[in-house]
Write a protein that holds these residues in place. Structure first.
Motif, PDB file in Angstrom:
ATOM      1  N   LEU A   1       0.846  -1.202  -0.057  1.00  0.00           N
ATOM      2  CA  LEU A   1      -0.056  -0.014   0.123  1.00  0.00           C
ATOM      3  C   LEU A   1       0.995   1.253  -0.036  1.00  0.00           C
ATOM      4  O   LEU A   1       0.786   2.372  -0.618  1.00  0.00           O
ATOM      5  CB  LEU A   1      -0.745  -0.060   1.210  1.00  0.00           C
TER       6      LEU A   1
ATOM      7  N   LEU B   1     -10.615  -1.968   1.761  1.00  0.00           N
ATOM      8  CA  LEU B   1      -9.608  -2.055   0.909  1.00  0.00           C
ATOM      9  C   LEU B   1      -9.058  -3.234   0.460  1.00  0.00           C
ATOM     10  O   LEU B   1      -8.578  -3.772  -0.619  1.00  0.00           O
ATOM     11  CB  LEU B   1      -8.232  -1.098   1.215  1.00  0.00           C
TER      12      LEU B   1
ATOM     13  N   LEU C   1      -9.273   0.255  -3.919  1.00  0.00           N
ATOM     14  CA  LEU C   1      -8.015   0.920  -3.717  1.00  0.00           C
ATOM     15  C   LEU C   1      -7.771   2.080  -4.540  1.00  0.00           C
ATOM     16  O   LEU C   1      -7.006   3.084  -4.330  1.00  0.00           O
ATOM     17  CB  LEU C   1      -7.052  -0.231  -3.758  1.00  0.00           C
TER      18      LEU C   1
END
Ligand code: HIS
Length: 382
Positions: free
Chosen positions: A156, A292, A316
């Motif tokens: 991420l 997410l 996302l």
């Protein structure tokens, strides 16, 4: 024959959409970034099929996904197939069959399209969902859980998604607690509903002998350290205690590798597919309610322990800036071919032009090109 009005040529079934540019590009590049981080930690890519036999998919980890599965009949064999709603059960099958002999721990990654009957989360409308994830097969340890989270967090960060929080849950905990405490099966649905809604008054009303414990559990959810401190002080029966102790150890293992992660614990939450057997995680971006990604511990089809994390790229990629397009060059019909190849190697997109002279300049402007290449000469688009 039906009397239905003709369908508009743009109409698609509910939950299915065309993804145009730049969204489709952002998704493809984002998936590539995630997969690159996964590969850099030794998670090698696998590609299970889009469809499987119903009886194989819905055995093992997939058993709880029957309601979310589109069924299709194979016109050749007349056998029923499932369009996968989730890739993890396929990995659970592969680990027990074709990849059964591969060295353990087995680390795999995947990216692919799934189809669900109903949107995964209430605020979502899509039924075609993208999944990009990792699975770690073999070890059953807090360190393995922590590795999954750490790799997910790094992925991420590489994408540029900030303000992420990881919410830890343990779906088998409440069922074990209710069973050990002898809560009659008839009172469980009302109690589970009350816990799901975090309705303290209803929990106290339906909790019977467990009211005090369940209320304390509700109050202990929040930042991981706060939750762990409160949860360790509770008096619990042995199976529930063991599940909780494992969560506490997982928090400690995560803290060792990633002390900076925003971690919360929700001991009464049990969202997600129903195949998880231990500590689970849901990934949120602060201030947003969509998930997410989700992950957790489960058993492969031969009962080998495993854990994993699946991101939802379609959610996302709404949080990151659109991927920048390549700069575009209009190639006039006489453009030098070698020069055009050099430009492509430098990252330009070369747009084959069918016009020369002033028309080429106008086409180049219309098609968003920065300059026209004619022979070896570049002319900026004004
Ligand atoms: N695939 C699961 C999450 C998961 C991955 N590995 C284990 N669980 C989901 O999308 O909910």
């Amino acid at each position: 024959m039906t009397d239905d009005p003709p369908l508009s040529p743009a109409l698609l079934p509910s939950g299915f959409v065309d993804l145009l540019t730049p969204d489709a590009r952002t998704e493809a590049e984002g998936v590539a970034t995630l997969m690159d981080v996964f590969a850099s930690h030794g998670y090698d890519r696998v590609r299970p099929p889009l469809m499987e036999f119903e009886e194989t998919y819905l055995a093992g980890a997939g058993a709880s996904l029957a309601e979310q599965s589109f069924r299709v009949m194979d016109p050749d064999t007349r056998r029923m197939m499932v369009l996968r709603p989730d890739i993890t059960p396929q990995i659970a099958r592969m680990a027990a069959t074709r990849a059964g002999g591969a060295a353990r721990p087995l680390r795999v990654s995947y990216a692919g399209t799934c189809v669900v009957v109903a949107p995964v989360a209430a605020e979502e409308s899509g039924r075609q969902v993208m999944q990009t994830g990792i699975e770690l097969i073999g070890p059953d340890s807090p360190q393995a859980d922590a590795e999954i989270l750490a790799v997910g967090a790094e992925a991420l960060e590489r994408l540029g998604v900030t303000g992420v929080s990881f919410d830890l849950t343990m779906p088998p905990f409440i069922p074990a607690l209710l069973e050990e405490a002898g809560i009659p099966a008839s009172s469980r649905p009302a109690l589970l509903r009350a816990l799901d809604r975090k309705d303290a008054a209803a929990v106290a009303e339906h909790g019977g002998a467990l009211s005090t414990t369940l209320t304390a559990l509700l109050e202990s959810s929040g930042a991981a350290e706060h939750a762990v401190a409160r949860l360790t002080g509770l008096n619990l029966p042995p199976r529930a205690r063991a599940i909780l102790d494992r969560l506490v150890d997982t928090v400690a293992a995560i803290r060792e590798s990633r002390p900076d992660l925003r971690l919360t614990v929700d001991p009464v939450e049990f969202r997600g597919w129903k195949y998880h057997t231990g500590v689970c995680v849901t990934v949120f971006a602060t201030g947003r309610s969509e998930e997410l990604g989700r992950g957790g511990r489960y058993l492969c089809n031969d009962n080998e322990p495993a854990c994993g994390l699946t991101f939802r790229p379609d959610v996302l990629f709404r949080l990151i800036p659109a991927a920048a397009p390549r700069k575009r060059v209009y190639l006039a019909p006489d453009a030098d071919r070698a020069e055009a190849a050099r430009l492509r190697a430098q990252g330009f997109a070369t747009i084959g032009g069918f016009s020369a002279g002033p028309q080429a300049m106008e086409d180049a402007r219309r098609l968003g090109c920065d300059f026209v290449l004619s022979g070896l000469a570049r002319t900026d688009v004004s």
